[in-house]
Design a protein around this motif. Structure first.
Motif, PDB file in Angstrom:
ATOM      1  N   PRO A  70     -60.355  -4.569  60.522  1.00 42.65           N
ATOM      2  CA  PRO A  70     -61.788  -4.676  60.225  1.00 42.65           C
ATOM      3  C   PRO A  70     -62.607  -3.466  60.690  1.00 42.65           C
ATOM      4  CG  PRO A  70     -60.969  -6.777  61.022  1.00 42.65           C
ATOM      5  CD  PRO A  70     -59.841  -5.780  61.183  1.00 42.65           C
ATOM      6  N   GLU A  71     -62.195  -2.817  61.754  1.00 38.52           N
ATOM      7  CA  GLU A  71     -62.898  -1.641  62.276  1.00 38.52           C
ATOM      8  C   GLU A  71     -62.816  -0.445  61.319  1.00 38.52           C
ATOM      9  OE1 GLU A  71     -60.258  -3.095  64.035  1.00 38.52           O
ATOM     10  OE2 GLU A  71     -61.566  -4.406  65.220  1.00 38.52           O
ATOM     11  N   GLU A  72     -61.881  -0.491  60.381  1.00 41.42           N
ATOM     12  CA  GLU A  72     -61.645   0.635  59.480  1.00 41.42           C
ATOM     13  C   GLU A  72     -62.395   0.528  58.144  1.00 41.42           C
ATOM     14  OE1 GLU A  72     -57.393   0.792  59.189  1.00 41.42           O
ATOM     15  OE2 GLU A  72     -57.164   1.334  61.296  1.00 41.42           O
ATOM     16  N   TYR A  73     -63.151  -0.541  57.957  1.00 39.20           N
ATOM     17  CA  TYR A  73     -63.969  -0.711  56.754  1.00 39.20           C
ATOM     18  C   TYR A  73     -65.433  -0.528  57.141  1.00 39.20           C
ATOM     19  CZ  TYR A  73     -60.069  -3.431  54.711  1.00 39.20           C
ATOM     20  OH  TYR A  73     -58.860  -3.866  54.228  1.00 39.20           O
ATOM     21  N   THR A  74     -66.228   0.002  56.230  1.00 34.92           N
ATOM     22  CA  THR A  74     -67.677   0.030  56.450  1.00 34.92           C
ATOM     23  C   THR A  74     -68.372  -0.762  55.349  1.00 34.92           C
ATOM     24  OG1 THR A  74     -68.099   2.040  55.163  1.00 34.92           O
ATOM     25  CG2 THR A  74     -67.574   2.325  57.532  1.00 34.92           C
ATOM     26  N   ALA A  75     -69.554  -1.237  55.679  1.00 33.40           N
ATOM     27  CA  ALA A  75     -70.354  -1.944  54.681  1.00 33.40           C
ATOM     28  C   ALA A  75     -70.640  -1.018  53.502  1.00 33.40           C
ATOM     29  CB  ALA A  75     -71.654  -2.443  55.311  1.00 33.40           C
ATOM     30  N   GLY A  76     -70.889   0.257  53.778  1.00 32.25           N
ATOM     31  CA  GLY A  76     -71.167   1.219  52.715  1.00 32.25           C
ATOM     32  C   GLY A  76     -70.018   1.364  51.745  1.00 32.25           C
ATOM     33  N   GLU A  77     -68.812   1.423  52.269  1.00 33.16           N
ATOM     34  CA  GLU A  77     -67.627   1.539  51.411  1.00 33.16           C
ATOM     35  C   GLU A  77     -67.508   0.329  50.491  1.00 33.16           C
ATOM     36  OE1 GLU A  77     -62.765   1.734  52.009  1.00 33.16           O
ATOM     37  OE2 GLU A  77     -64.011   1.045  53.673  1.00 33.16           O
ATOM     38  N   ILE A  78     -67.684  -0.847  51.042  1.00 30.61           N
ATOM     39  CA  ILE A  78     -67.550  -2.075  50.264  1.00 30.61           C
ATOM     40  C   ILE A  78     -68.648  -2.159  49.204  1.00 30.61           C
ATOM     41  CG2 ILE A  78     -67.616  -4.605  50.390  1.00 30.61           C
ATOM     42  CD1 ILE A  78     -66.502  -4.173  53.359  1.00 30.61           C
ATOM     43  N   LEU A  79     -69.868  -1.834  49.601  1.00 34.90           N
ATOM     44  CA  LEU A  79     -70.977  -1.887  48.647  1.00 34.90           C
ATOM     45  C   LEU A  79     -70.813  -0.861  47.533  1.00 34.90           C
ATOM     46  CD1 LEU A  79     -73.996  -2.474  51.034  1.00 34.90           C
ATOM     47  CD2 LEU A  79     -73.040  -4.081  49.355  1.00 34.90           C
ATOM     48  N   GLU A  80     -70.411   0.346  47.857  1.00 37.27           N
ATOM     49  CA  GLU A  80     -70.261   1.351  46.804  1.00 37.27           C
ATOM     50  C   GLU A  80     -69.113   1.018  45.858  1.00 37.27           C
ATOM     51  OE1 GLU A  80     -72.508   5.364  47.946  1.00 37.27           O
ATOM     52  OE2 GLU A  80     -70.387   5.371  48.460  1.00 37.27           O
ATOM     53  N   LEU A  81     -68.067   0.386  46.363  1.00 35.88           N
ATOM     54  CA  LEU A  81     -66.961   0.003  45.479  1.00 35.88           C
ATOM     55  C   LEU A  81     -67.353  -1.115  44.525  1.00 35.88           C
ATOM     56  CD1 LEU A  81     -63.868   0.204  47.840  1.00 35.88           C
ATOM     57  CD2 LEU A  81     -64.430   1.696  45.927  1.00 35.88           C
ATOM     58  N   ARG A 113     -83.985  12.228  51.861  1.00 37.78           N
ATOM     59  CA  ARG A 113     -84.011  11.677  53.232  1.00 37.78           C
ATOM     60  C   ARG A 113     -83.780  10.171  53.210  1.00 37.78           C
ATOM     61  NH1 ARG A 113     -88.587  15.032  53.827  1.00 37.78           N
ATOM     62  NH2 ARG A 113     -89.928  13.190  53.926  1.00 37.78           N
ATOM     63  N   PHE A 114     -84.440   9.498  52.265  1.00 40.06           N
ATOM     64  CA  PHE A 114     -84.274   8.046  52.157  1.00 40.06           C
ATOM     65  C   PHE A 114     -82.816   7.692  51.880  1.00 40.06           C
ATOM     66  CE2 PHE A 114     -84.238   4.107  49.595  1.00 40.06           C
ATOM     67  CZ  PHE A 114     -84.734   3.234  50.550  1.00 40.06           C
ATOM     68  N   ASP A 115     -82.207   8.356  50.911  1.00 37.80           N
ATOM     69  CA  ASP A 115     -80.805   8.092  50.592  1.00 37.80           C
ATOM     70  C   ASP A 115     -79.896   8.394  51.775  1.00 37.80           C
ATOM     71  OD1 ASP A 115     -81.567   7.234  48.107  1.00 37.80           O
ATOM     72  OD2 ASP A 115     -80.424   8.726  46.990  1.00 37.80           O
ATOM     73  N   GLY A 116     -80.221   9.419  52.532  1.00 37.39           N
ATOM     74  CA  GLY A 116     -79.448   9.732  53.739  1.00 37.39           C
ATOM     75  C   GLY A 116     -79.539   8.605  54.757  1.00 37.39           C
ATOM     76  N   MET A 117     -80.721   8.033  54.918  1.00 40.34           N
ATOM     77  CA  MET A 117     -80.881   6.907  55.855  1.00 40.34           C
ATOM     78  C   MET A 117     -80.100   5.688  55.380  1.00 40.34           C
ATOM     79  SD  MET A 117     -84.847   7.110  57.191  1.00 40.34           S
ATOM     80  CE  MET A 117     -85.545   6.773  55.584  1.00 40.34           C
ATOM     81  N   VAL A 118     -80.164   5.409  54.079  1.00 41.55           N
ATOM     82  CA  VAL A 118     -79.429   4.273  53.520  1.00 41.55           C
ATOM     83  C   VAL A 118     -77.927   4.475  53.731  1.00 41.55           C
ATOM     84  CG1 VAL A 118     -78.810   3.087  51.364  1.00 41.55           C
ATOM     85  CG2 VAL A 118     -81.199   3.639  51.849  1.00 41.55           C
ATOM     86  N   HIS A 119     -77.453   5.679  53.417  1.00 41.50           N
ATOM     87  CA  HIS A 119     -76.034   5.989  53.598  1.00 41.50           C
ATOM     88  C   HIS A 119     -75.628   5.817  55.056  1.00 41.50           C
ATOM     89  CE1 HIS A 119     -72.554   8.564  54.409  1.00 41.50           C
ATOM     90  NE2 HIS A 119     -72.173   8.243  53.188  1.00 41.50           N
ATOM     91  N   ASP A 120     -76.368   6.427  55.957  1.00 43.35           N
ATOM     92  CA  ASP A 120     -76.022   6.360  57.383  1.00 43.35           C
ATOM     93  C   ASP A 120     -76.079   4.921  57.894  1.00 43.35           C
ATOM     94  OD1 ASP A 120     -75.742   9.089  57.243  1.00 43.35           O
ATOM     95  OD2 ASP A 120     -77.600   9.527  58.352  1.00 43.35           O
TER      96      ASP A 120
END
Length: 135
Positions: A70-81, A113-120
């Protein structure tokens, strides 16, 4: 806006991360715990298996399990997929046509900047973080 597909994919991944097993978790159990129809859940799981976030097994003892810790997945990865790009404006999509106004667009730095914040934000949250938040 994040669709139900993205939200449900996160819920399913969190559910699997919370299961204390090396075995496979049956589709029926996930659907019941998450209150998601089996038919819709199958569509989401098919995507997650195709992208190798999950492993699926048919038959007796079958179901689904994570392919990594579980530590190796991010919410961002799952959402973008499941959602595709998280870009807030069309011109910042990876597949966007070059914009003729880019060099003189006064709002572009704000969107970047907004997209950078969302990504981070989304890439800074792991599946393990989500799995333990409400235990």
């Amino acid at each position: 806006m994040i669709s139900t597909k993205g939200r449900y994919a996160l819920r399913v991944m969190v559910d699997l991360a919370q299961q204390d097993t090396d075995g496979f978790v049956p589709l029926d159990e996930i659907a019941e715990r998450q209150g998601i129809s089996k038919k819709y859940l199958e569509i989401i799981l098919k995507t997650l298996v195709a992208k190798k976030l999950l492993k699926g097994m048919r038959g007796k003892g079958g179901g689904y399990r994570l392919t990594r810790r579980p530590e190796e997945y991010t919410a961002g990865e799952i959402l973008e997929l499941t959602e595709g790009t998280l870009a807030s404006v069309a011109c910042l999509r990876a597949d966007a046509e070059p914009c003729e106004r880019k060099a003189r667009c006064n709002t572009l730095p704000m969107w970047e900047r907004f997209d950078g914040m969302v990504h981070d934000f989304f890439y800074g949250i792991t599946l393990a973080d989500l799995a333990k938040e409400r235990e």
